[in-house]
Design an enzyme around this catalytic site. Structure first.
Site, PDB file in Angstrom:
ATOM      1  N   PHE A   1      -2.091  -2.335 -10.117  1.00  8.62           N
ATOM      2  CA  PHE A   1      -1.358  -3.261 -10.805  1.00  8.62           C
ATOM      3  C   PHE A   1      -2.315  -4.163 -11.709  1.00  8.62           C
ATOM      4  O   PHE A   1      -1.925  -5.116 -12.242  1.00  8.62           O
ATOM      5  CB  PHE A   1      -0.751  -4.432  -9.898  1.00  8.62           C
TER       6      PHE A   1
ATOM      7  N   ASP B   1      -1.988  -2.425   2.478  1.00 11.19           N
ATOM      8  CA  ASP B   1      -2.912  -1.676   1.749  1.00 11.19           C
ATOM      9  C   ASP B   1      -4.337  -1.541   1.915  1.00 11.19           C
ATOM     10  O   ASP B   1      -5.178  -1.884   1.130  1.00 11.19           O
ATOM     11  CB  ASP B   1      -2.700  -2.072   0.204  1.00 11.19           C
TER      12      ASP B   1
END
Length: 902
Positions: free
Chosen positions: A587, A711
């Site tokens: 991102f 993650d």
């Protein structure tokens, strides 16, 4: 000398032509401007400049081995394992008369074994594991009389095992499993008194035993379709034997009494045979036993009470037999037990309270499919680390003990097909990690508690065939018609239409049904208020800054905590210069920034708002990090939500700078020149692993609402100046409460996996909901990566091989074979392990103290690998939770420190 140089360059030219892929650019370093003795992978004799060693193991090379390798006639060692070489093994290897070691394992080499290699009479070590070699073992190779290690497993070899291998009088390791050999194991192998490891599983033999192999430590004869009885001569096997695998055969008869003679046996597997009769009490003599697997046979009679003498026992599997009588209370003496399976037998009587004293049980306790009576002891609440409890299909009665709510690690709870009565205990609301709950076919009554719908991890709920009444909840698991069953409860009403329950009478409507309790509402309201206030704050600042950005002056670190403008971030990062780029992710990118007024270094994460989900990632990370405090979390300084110079939305997070970068950069240095300086020693790896486990335990179990990171990977573990680990990047983090109430989450899970490839738990790939056990899986992979040096996406992991299997295959006796080579260098340097060359050349070991120290270090590494494997088990319910990991890893660290001090 000139001739030698010509030969080497001739070999180089042909070798480079045969290499079709070289992602690490190894061959580009083999050039005329550098002397060949300085080429990567080449070792020369100092005086003669002759090439002695060719070591290109694990260099990701693709190609074939050139015939000109036979020109390097002074080679003593060739190591080309863990690459992607194909084609045949060159016959020209037979010219290497001084060759002592040949390792071509984990490639795709085919063809037959070259008969010309019979001339390599000095060969001591041959490893061709995991290739595609065909044909039989040629008679000519009987000249390898100096062999100490012969590994031909996992190929396509056929024919019979030659009897002349029995002449290899120095052989210590013989691995022939995973081929297509037939016939019998030749009696001549019994002449090899030095043999320590013998694996011939997955072939097609008949049985004879190796009673003369007095050094045998590891014997695997599994999946060979052996018939007949286990001969009494098993009692005459080496007393050094530690591992014996006989599973997956056609063995029948009883277990011989002489089994008790194998006093050093630690791992005995006899599953999936037709063994019958009574298990002899003398099995209790095996006090070093760690894993005993007698599953899926026809054993009968009582479970020997002498099993309580096996105080080192870690796993006990006796399921799928016909054992009778009661469960011996003496099993409570096995205080190291992690898994206990006694299911599907004919056991009677009560569940001993002493069994509940096994506080170490962290895997599965399965007593299902028996005839047990009485109540479930209230002491079950002491099994705080247990992940699966199954007592289904018995004759248990009484109420479900409320103490079971203390078993907060439970992922599966199965109480079905008994005679339990009363209501569902309110204490079950504390089982936040519970994924499956089956209490069907009992005599339970009362209303179904609302908290069950709020158990965010719950994926399967069976309440059928009881006497529950009242209105069915509609939230959480109750909204999933495929995950819940309420059949046979004739006084229930309401719920989602798909459950086909009658409509509840209006006068019995409960207005509070489906609403969140104040304990839940208040924290959510506060969180929303915080986010709204934060947005308003940044929005107001943004409007001001657009009109006066050019007038803003640099401020100190203290001032930055109150907020920072876009222009200040531009100034601190030198215009988001590529030179300041630290890393990039899904991102956005992270830049190194310097606050001009006081020189404080910070890390600036700039979101790529063109990437779908980036804005949500920004909000999620703000939400997660605002409410947590832990020394091993990356500390957020401030955030910026503004507009850039082009009038586009801009979002950024500012963190404390971690001067030692990411764990990934230390495990896998990109620059060959930095490799020696970027090397983590054993203690550093232990400390980092404990740091990461500690912060995950905090997020899972000690926050007001459990947080799942989603993650975890080395690039998201950052190291400060003292090499203390800090976990960052919460862009994918999930609150468990949110996971259970956000119906859009389960829809996105099936289309977009949460996490990074290689670290994503398998259940997410099948549409499973986010849970803390997903983080546990990622941690297990991370732990294996830290100590093997392999990424889970390494090119070697193909055709079913994974980092899990890579490590599992090496346990228990070959853990040092899979340890990160850079870690081994450090351990060798401080005398913590023995150099393998001392083993191969049979040179005397340096001193007893060093041997003891090496043994202890190997035990520590073995324990670490075991924890990694337990954490990344395929079944979520079998994974070790992080609170237990912290304790076990800390114990390993203490043990290692004692070794160093001793």
């Amino acid at each position: 000398m000139a001739v030698q140089s010509d030969m080497v360059h001739y070999f180089r030219d042909y070798f480079k032509k045969r290499i079709t892929e070289d992602p690490l650019s190894v061959m580009s370093l083999w050039n005329h401007s550098t002397h060949f003795c300085s080429w990567v992978g080449i070792t020369c004799h100092r005086a003669t400049q002759r090439v002695l060693i060719l070591d290109l193991q694990d260099k990701q090379l693709v190609g074939s081995i050139p015939h000109s390798i036979g020109n390097l006639t002074r080679l003593i060692e060739i190591s080309l394992g863990i690459n992607k070489f194909h084609g045949e093994i060159p016959q020209e290897l037979g010219r290497l008369r001084t060759l002592e070691s040949l390792n071509l394992s984990f490639n795709s080499l085919g063809g037959k074994l070259p008969t010309n290699m019979s001339h390599c009479t000095q060969l001591r070590f041959l490893d061709l594991l995991s290739n595609k070699i065909i044909g039989s073992i040629p008679r000519q190779l009987s000249s390898w009389l100096s062999l100490t290690v012969l590994q031909l497993g996992k190929n396509n070899l056929s024919g019979t095992i030659p009897g002349w291998i029995g002449n290899f009088s120095s052989l210590r390791s013989l691995r022939l499993g995973g081929n297509n050999f037939q016939g019998s194991i030749p009696n001549e192998l019994g002449h090899i008194t030095t043999l320590e490891l013998f694996i011939v599983g997955h072939n097609n033999f008949f049985l004879h035993f190796l009673t003369n192999c007095t050094s045998l430590r590891y014997l695997s004869l599994s999946f060979n379709r052996f018939g007949g009885e286990i001969p009494r001569s098993i009692a005459n096997l080496s007393t050094q034997l530690q591992t014996l695998y006989l599973g997956g055969n056609l063995l029948h008869g009883s277990l011989p009494n002489g089994i008790g003679n194998l006093i050093n046996l630690a791992d005995l597997v006899m599953t999936d045979n037709y063994l019958a009769g009574v298990v002899p009490e003398e099995i209790g003599k095996l006090k070093k036993m760690q894993r005993l697997v007698l599953s899926a046979n026809k054993f009968s009679g009582p479970i020997p009470s002498s099993l309580g003498n096996m105080t080192s026992l870690i796993e006990l599997y006796m399921d799928g037999n016909s054992f009778e009588g009661s469960i011996p209370p003496s099993l409570g003496n096995c205080q190291n037990l992690l898994k206990l399976l006694l299911n599907n037998n004919n056991l009677t009587g009560i569940i001993p309270k002493k069994l509940m004293e096994l506080s170490t049980l962290s895997g599965r306790l399965d007593l299902s499919g028996n005839y047990l009576t009485g109540s479930l002891p209230s002491e079950v609440g002491d099994l705080v680390h247990l992940t699966v409890l199954n007592v289904s299909n018995n004759k248990l009665s009484g109420e479900i003990p409320s103490t079971i709510g203390r078993c907060t690690s439970l992922g599966g709870l199965y109480l079905d097909d008994n005679k339990f009565e009363g209501t569902i205990p309110q204490s079950l609301k504390d089982l936040k990690g519970l994924e499956e709950l089956d209490i069907s076919s009992n005599n339970l009554s009362g209303q179904i508690p609302e908290f069950i719908g709020k158990l965010g991890a719950l994926q399967y709920l069976n309440l059928s065939h009881n006497d529950f009444e009242g209105e069915l909840p509609k939230e959480g698991i109750f909204s999933n018609v495929n995950g819940v069953s309420v059949l046979g409860n004739h006084r229930l009403c309401g719920g989602i239409p798909e459950l086909h329950q009658p409509t509840c009478p209006k006068n019995k409507h409960h207005s509070s049904r489906g609403l969140l309790s104040p304990k839940v509402v208040i924290p959510i309201s506060c969180a929303l208020a915080f986010i709204i206030a934060l947005s308003c704050f940044f929005g107001a600042r943004s409007m001001l800054k657009k009109s006066r950005d050019g007038l803003v002056t640099s401020r100190s670190y203290k001032d930055w905590k109150l907020g920072v403008s876009y222009s200040q971030l531009v100034e601190s990062t030198n215009g988001f210069s590529v030179d300041n780029l630290i890393g990039s992710g899904s991102f956005g990118s992270v830049f190194k920034g310097v606050i001009p007024s006081d020189g404080t270094v910070v890390a600036v994460k700039v979101l790529n708002l063109q990437q779908q989900g980036a804005s949500k990632s920004f909000n999620d990370e703000c939400k997660a990090l605002r409410s947590v405090r832990h020394r091993n979390l990356v500390k957020i300084i401030t955030a910026c939500s503004s507009i850039d110079n082009h009038g586009r939305d801009f979002k950024s997070l500012v963190f404390e700078f971690m001067p030692n970068g990411s764990l990934d950069s230390w495990l896998h240095p990109r620059d060959e020149e930095q490799s020696p300086s970027k090397r983590l020693n054993f203690m550093q790896r232990l400390n980092i692993a404990i740091d990461v486990a500690s912060v995950l335990d905090y997020l899972h179990n000690h926050c007001e609402t459990s947080i799942v990171h989603c993650d975890l990977k080395p690039s998201n573990v950052l190291l400060d100046e003292d090499m203390v680990a800090h976990v960052g990047d919460f862009g994918l983090a999930r609150f468990l409460l949110e996971a259970s109430t956000d119906h859009s989450l389960s829809q996105t899970m099936s289309s977009q996996l949460k996490g990074s490839v290689g670290y994503i738990p398998p259940e997410y790939g099948m549409g499973g909901q986010v849970s803390i056990l997903g983080d546990v899986y990622s941690y297990g992979i991370l732990l294996l990566e830290m100590f093997t040096g392999k990424t889970p996406t390494d090119d070697m992991f193909i055709e079913g091989l994974s980092i899990y299997k890579f490590a599992a295959m090496a346990l228990p006796d070959h853990v040092m074979d899979v340890v990160d080579p850079s870690l081994l260098l450090d351990l060798e340097a401080d005398g913590s392990v023995n150099d393998d060359r001392y083993e191969r050349t049979a040179l005397p070991r340096r001193n007893n103290r060093r041997v003891v120290k090496a043994k202890k270090v190997e035990e520590c590494l073995f324990a670490v690998m075991q924890i990694g494997l337990s954490c990344c088990a395929v079944s979520p319910r079998e994974r070790m939770l992080l609170n237990m990991v912290v304790g076990k890893m800390s114990a390993i660290r203490d043990s290692y420190l004692k070794v160093q001090e001793g």
